[in-house]
Design a protein around this motif. Sequence first.
Motif, PDB file in Angstrom:
ATOM      1  N   PHE A  34       0.820  -1.205   0.000  1.00  0.00           N
ATOM      2  CA  PHE A  34       0.000   0.000   0.000  1.00  0.00           C
ATOM      3  C   PHE A  34       0.858   1.262   0.000  1.00  0.00           C
ATOM      4  O   PHE A  34       0.392   2.341  -0.358  1.00  0.00           O
ATOM      5  CB  PHE A  34      -0.919   0.019   1.224  1.00  0.00           C
ATOM      6  N   VAL A  35       2.105   1.146   0.418  1.00  0.00           N
ATOM      7  CA  VAL A  35       3.034   2.269   0.375  1.00  0.00           C
ATOM      8  C   VAL A  35       3.844   2.242  -0.922  1.00  0.00           C
ATOM      9  O   VAL A  35       4.034   3.268  -1.576  1.00  0.00           O
ATOM     10  CB  VAL A  35       3.979   2.244   1.595  1.00  0.00           C
ATOM     11  N   LEU A  36       4.325   1.068  -1.330  1.00  0.00           N
ATOM     12  CA  LEU A  36       5.205   0.965  -2.494  1.00  0.00           C
ATOM     13  C   LEU A  36       4.494   1.310  -3.796  1.00  0.00           C
ATOM     14  O   LEU A  36       5.082   1.950  -4.683  1.00  0.00           O
ATOM     15  CB  LEU A  36       5.785  -0.455  -2.571  1.00  0.00           C
ATOM     16  N   VAL A  37       3.235   0.894  -3.932  1.00  0.00           N
ATOM     17  CA  VAL A  37       2.519   1.165  -5.185  1.00  0.00           C
ATOM     18  C   VAL A  37       2.332   2.666  -5.410  1.00  0.00           C
ATOM     19  O   VAL A  37       2.734   3.200  -6.454  1.00  0.00           O
ATOM     20  CB  VAL A  37       1.173   0.407  -5.223  1.00  0.00           C
ATOM     21  N   PRO A  38       1.720   3.410  -4.488  1.00  0.00           N
ATOM     22  CA  PRO A  38       1.586   4.858  -4.732  1.00  0.00           C
ATOM     23  C   PRO A  38       2.926   5.584  -4.747  1.00  0.00           C
ATOM     24  O   PRO A  38       3.066   6.604  -5.417  1.00  0.00           O
ATOM     25  CB  PRO A  38       0.707   5.335  -3.563  1.00  0.00           C
ATOM     26  N   TRP A  39       3.928   5.054  -4.041  1.00  0.00           N
ATOM     27  CA  TRP A  39       5.253   5.676  -4.032  1.00  0.00           C
ATOM     28  C   TRP A  39       5.849   5.678  -5.443  1.00  0.00           C
ATOM     29  O   TRP A  39       6.246   6.729  -5.964  1.00  0.00           O
ATOM     30  CB  TRP A  39       6.151   4.917  -3.062  1.00  0.00           C
ATOM     31  N   ASP A  40       5.925   4.514  -6.074  1.00  0.00           N
ATOM     32  CA  ASP A  40       6.513   4.450  -7.409  1.00  0.00           C
ATOM     33  C   ASP A  40       5.581   5.030  -8.464  1.00  0.00           C
ATOM     34  O   ASP A  40       6.041   5.553  -9.489  1.00  0.00           O
ATOM     35  CB  ASP A  40       6.868   3.004  -7.748  1.00  0.00           C
ATOM     36  N   ALA A  41       4.263   4.968  -8.240  1.00  0.00           N
ATOM     37  CA  ALA A  41       3.332   5.580  -9.193  1.00  0.00           C
ATOM     38  C   ALA A  41       3.511   7.096  -9.216  1.00  0.00           C
ATOM     39  O   ALA A  41       3.510   7.718 -10.292  1.00  0.00           O
ATOM     40  CB  ALA A  41       1.895   5.214  -8.832  1.00  0.00           C
ATOM     41  N   ALA A  42       3.666   7.699  -8.043  1.00  0.00           N
ATOM     42  CA  ALA A  42       3.876   9.147  -7.975  1.00  0.00           C
ATOM     43  C   ALA A  42       5.198   9.535  -8.633  1.00  0.00           C
ATOM     44  O   ALA A  42       5.277  10.536  -9.363  1.00  0.00           O
ATOM     45  CB  ALA A  42       3.843   9.612  -6.522  1.00  0.00           C
ATOM     46  N   ARG A  43       6.224   8.726  -8.417  1.00  0.00           N
ATOM     47  CA  ARG A  43       7.528   9.051  -9.009  1.00  0.00           C
ATOM     48  C   ARG A  43       7.496   8.886 -10.527  1.00  0.00           C
ATOM     49  O   ARG A  43       8.101   9.681 -11.259  1.00  0.00           O
ATOM     50  CB  ARG A  43       8.604   8.167  -8.387  1.00  0.00           C
ATOM     51  N   LEU A  44       6.793   7.869 -11.002  1.00  0.00           N
ATOM     52  CA  LEU A  44       6.680   7.683 -12.448  1.00  0.00           C
ATOM     53  C   LEU A  44       5.911   8.838 -13.074  1.00  0.00           C
ATOM     54  O   LEU A  44       6.269   9.332 -14.156  1.00  0.00           O
ATOM     55  CB  LEU A  44       5.984   6.355 -12.743  1.00  0.00           C
ATOM     56  N   GLN A  45       4.879   9.302 -12.412  1.00  0.00           N
ATOM     57  CA  GLN A  45       4.105  10.428 -12.927  1.00  0.00           C
ATOM     58  C   GLN A  45       4.969  11.686 -13.024  1.00  0.00           C
ATOM     59  O   GLN A  45       4.901  12.433 -14.003  1.00  0.00           O
ATOM     60  CB  GLN A  45       2.897  10.681 -12.023  1.00  0.00           C
ATOM     61  N   VAL A  46       5.803  11.932 -12.004  1.00  0.00           N
ATOM     62  CA  VAL A  46       6.691  13.087 -12.027  1.00  0.00           C
ATOM     63  C   VAL A  46       7.718  12.956 -13.139  1.00  0.00           C
ATOM     64  O   VAL A  46       8.026  13.915 -13.864  1.00  0.00           O
ATOM     65  CB  VAL A  46       7.384  13.251 -10.655  1.00  0.00           C
ATOM     66  N   LEU A  47       8.258  11.754 -13.319  1.00  0.00           N
ATOM     67  CA  LEU A  47       9.266  11.525 -14.353  1.00  0.00           C
ATOM     68  C   LEU A  47       8.710  11.841 -15.743  1.00  0.00           C
ATOM     69  O   LEU A  47       9.396  12.419 -16.595  1.00  0.00           O
ATOM     70  CB  LEU A  47       9.759  10.083 -14.291  1.00  0.00           C
ATOM     71  N   LEU A  48       7.472  11.461 -15.991  1.00  0.00           N
ATOM     72  CA  LEU A  48       6.867  11.702 -17.297  1.00  0.00           C
ATOM     73  C   LEU A  48       6.691  13.192 -17.578  1.00  0.00           C
ATOM     74  O   LEU A  48       6.610  13.606 -18.745  1.00  0.00           O
ATOM     75  CB  LEU A  48       5.508  10.989 -17.382  1.00  0.00           C
ATOM     76  N   LYS A  49       6.630  14.007 -16.504  1.00  0.00           N
ATOM     77  CA  LYS A  49       6.468  15.457 -16.678  1.00  0.00           C
ATOM     78  C   LYS A  49       7.796  16.196 -16.748  1.00  0.00           C
ATOM     79  O   LYS A  49       7.818  17.379 -17.090  1.00  0.00           O
ATOM     80  CB  LYS A  49       5.633  16.020 -15.520  1.00  0.00           C
ATOM     81  N   MET A  50       8.891  15.530 -16.374  1.00  0.00           N
ATOM     82  CA  MET A  50      10.191  16.194 -16.342  1.00  0.00           C
ATOM     83  C   MET A  50      10.749  16.350 -17.765  1.00  0.00           C
ATOM     84  O   MET A  50      10.688  15.429 -18.574  1.00  0.00           O
ATOM     85  CB  MET A  50      11.185  15.408 -15.490  1.00  0.00           C
ATOM     86  N   SER A  51      11.311  17.503 -17.992  1.00  0.00           N
ATOM     87  CA  SER A  51      11.974  17.730 -19.277  1.00  0.00           C
ATOM     88  C   SER A  51      13.385  17.151 -19.235  1.00  0.00           C
ATOM     89  O   SER A  51      13.938  16.888 -18.168  1.00  0.00           O
ATOM     90  CB  SER A  51      12.034  19.223 -19.582  1.00  0.00           C
ATOM     91  N   ARG A  52      13.960  16.967 -20.415  1.00  0.00           N
ATOM     92  CA  ARG A  52      15.332  16.453 -20.486  1.00  0.00           C
ATOM     93  C   ARG A  52      16.301  17.415 -19.821  1.00  0.00           C
ATOM     94  O   ARG A  52      17.267  16.998 -19.183  1.00  0.00           O
ATOM     95  CB  ARG A  52      15.710  16.219 -21.937  1.00  0.00           C
ATOM     96  N   ALA A  53      16.040  18.708 -19.942  1.00  0.00           N
ATOM     97  CA  ALA A  53      16.932  19.703 -19.344  1.00  0.00           C
ATOM     98  C   ALA A  53      16.937  19.594 -17.822  1.00  0.00           C
ATOM     99  O   ALA A  53      17.980  19.722 -17.175  1.00  0.00           O
ATOM    100  CB  ALA A  53      16.511  21.103 -19.766  1.00  0.00           C
ATOM    101  N   GLU A  54      15.769  19.345 -17.235  1.00  0.00           N
ATOM    102  CA  GLU A  54      15.704  19.207 -15.778  1.00  0.00           C
ATOM    103  C   GLU A  54      16.494  18.001 -15.304  1.00  0.00           C
ATOM    104  O   GLU A  54      17.180  18.059 -14.288  1.00  0.00           O
ATOM    105  CB  GLU A  54      14.245  19.074 -15.334  1.00  0.00           C
ATOM    106  N   ARG A  55      16.434  16.917 -16.055  1.00  0.00           N
ATOM    107  CA  ARG A  55      17.145  15.711 -15.639  1.00  0.00           C
ATOM    108  C   ARG A  55      18.633  15.826 -15.889  1.00  0.00           C
ATOM    109  O   ARG A  55      19.448  15.186 -15.224  1.00  0.00           O
ATOM    110  CB  ARG A  55      16.615  14.483 -16.383  1.00  0.00           C
ATOM    111  N   ALA A  56      19.021  16.663 -16.875  1.00  0.00           N
ATOM    112  CA  ALA A  56      20.426  16.764 -17.241  1.00  0.00           C
ATOM    113  C   ALA A  56      21.233  17.597 -16.270  1.00  0.00           C
ATOM    114  O   ALA A  56      22.457  17.511 -16.240  1.00  0.00           O
ATOM    115  CB  ALA A  56      20.556  17.354 -18.653  1.00  0.00           C
ATOM    116  N   VAL A  57      20.570  18.406 -15.470  1.00  0.00           N
ATOM    117  CA  VAL A  57      21.281  19.240 -14.502  1.00  0.00           C
ATOM    118  C   VAL A  57      21.984  18.348 -13.493  1.00  0.00           C
ATOM    119  O   VAL A  57      21.440  17.326 -13.049  1.00  0.00           O
ATOM    120  CB  VAL A  57      20.291  20.178 -13.780  1.00  0.00           C
ATOM    121  N   GLY A  58      23.211  18.721 -13.134  1.00  0.00           N
ATOM    122  CA  GLY A  58      23.958  17.931 -12.157  1.00  0.00           C
ATOM    123  C   GLY A  58      23.304  17.969 -10.806  1.00  0.00           C
ATOM    124  O   GLY A  58      22.346  18.710 -10.568  1.00  0.00           O
ATOM    125  N   PRO A  59      23.797  17.166  -9.849  1.00  0.00           N
ATOM    126  CA  PRO A  59      23.229  17.132  -8.511  1.00  0.00           C
ATOM    127  C   PRO A  59      23.210  18.519  -7.880  1.00  0.00           C
ATOM    128  O   PRO A  59      24.202  19.244  -7.938  1.00  0.00           O
ATOM    129  CB  PRO A  59      24.159  16.180  -7.745  1.00  0.00           C
TER     130      PRO A  59
END
Length: 669
Positions: free
Chosen positions: A633-658
Amino acid sequence: MCAYGFFRLPISGYDLTVRPARTAVYIEALNQSILTHAMIVSCCKSVDFLLGFLVGTTSDNVSTRWGRRKPWVVVCFPFAIVSMFLLVTPFPFSGDAVFSDSDDFPCGEIEPDSATACPALEQCLVEMIANGTLPAHNVSSVESSNPPAPAALSVWFALFYFAYYFFSWTCTMIPYDALGMELTSDYSKRVSLFSVRVVFQFLGYAVPNAVGLVLSNIFPTNIIAVYAYTALVLGIVSLAALLVLGFGVSERPEAKTGQGNEVPAVVAVRRALCNRPYCIYLFIKFPISLVSLLPVNLMSFFLRYGMKMEDWASLYFTLVLVILFASLLGTPLVWYLTRRFGKREVLMYVSGACCPFFFAFFFVPPQSFPTAVIYIAGVFVGLLTVVMFVVLDSMLADIIDYDALHTGKRSEGVYTVAETNLQQFIEVIGGVVPLLLMSAVGFENNGGCECGCGVACDEAYMRWKCPGDIGYSCDGQSTFDSPPLFGEVGRQAPCVDQGSDAVVWIIRAFLFALSGVCLLLVCLGAKIYPITKAAHSAILDATESLAAGGEATDPLTGKAVVRSAASHAQLRREHFSARELSLSSHWLKTQLSGRLLLWLGAFIAILAGMAASGGEARQYIVAIGAICCSALFVLVPWDAARLQVLLKMSRAERAVGPSAEEKDNSARS
């Protein structure tokens, strides 16, 4: 302080009413299967496990003109009061247990408590046994009027058990605990605040047990009536506490202006898990909470089936009052020692001093247990409870200050929700697992008897009614000292016996041996806990320096503290670890999608296994499956929320260093 602390009184009273009432009322008195009971508890806890995260993050992120925390308490606590009362008092199924009348039974017109009527009652019983109206005291088979509990009772228990925990512990206690963390930032004042709250907490524990002790003498063989009237008293006290909190406590100004908003739940939890002191705190909290929970859940079983006590209820209530008295006396001592020597030192030495005694208690044969030893064990539990609530709650507030140093946000709700969910999980470990094991080795409700040992018989002249032994007596429902009219006068009530010695061994293992192991773990965690009084003072100074526009160094790591701007892009990045962000977009999407499918597949497989199972094994499978589902019940919404955010992220946002904050989180963890 008193207005805030007073609210803890009824909540504590609920805790020490609902936990023992679950077994005494539902399992022993109403004959609900111990396996069904464990299954329902695990299922309800599993669902509530997820809801706690939603409540915690919502209370952190939603502000009103009345504050962030108090509106939750004011709206939800009235529902908690009603749920508690209906859970403890299942009146559609308890019949006339609260207002019992046995005049309709053979010889019921003769007052059994009258010394002059006793010979007449005995003569009447002899005649009724002779003509077959009543069974003989030693008849091998007794026609039972106490069939297994109906399915409707399980539905009632599931509905109000879930409602009670959701409205009281999830929707009320998470915001209430978070409110306490926000009232002051001073190291010493926090110790004082939580000490005051602990005093009210122990007074709350005392109320149902003092009331129960009185009622157990009024209704010595009717445990349902004892808990019904206790719940009524607690409901009245609850309304007073709610009014005092509503009008007597004011939240910080920033709680009404929105500070700390817009931090997603995943980000808030990831930040908390990067907080090393918090992880150590959880390592301490889990075992010490289990030590405080086990006596409440298992001591009644130990007194009854281990020590063979027919009148177990009066000693149980007295023992809890001893625990509370020791706690009240120990609170000023713990408060002084904590201010004098420090929190982790008190935690480590008190736990270490109590540990050997629990291992020693495990090896003492239960029937050889002197009552004085039981009270000594109660004193130790009382001291540990004081340490848990005074020291650990104050430590958590210090940890939240450390988190605010690095994030610039106060996230009391996120941290306290982990507290509440941890308590929920501990309830499964300490409340469900022992019941499953006891059932597996042959536990019998009420020792296999229809009534007796606190479960009222319909006939007022019976002390117990068991297969092969009926305890006819003159004062059957008035005292446990009334000798049986037939058979051996001094014989032991059969309702204190379990057919398998393994049942008692399981009770002893969880009650004493497991507690000893838990205290060893507490000592280890306390030894490595890093936030001392000096470190906390440095944390506050560093936070003030950053607020003034200066620079600051983390007192625990010695590295510079750099806060990142809380932009939407940065918050999206914080959903992922540095390693995950280093992967290609396609591979990360594949990884998250695969994990999500794995969790969903496991969930479907568990549900299918529950549905396909049959017989008694089904209840075991459902109970264990529900425990596993709590993680899903925690793992399913946890990874679902992260996948949803990933789909909205642009390549530029992901390319930025830490970012600086990501590097800081990595250093802290």
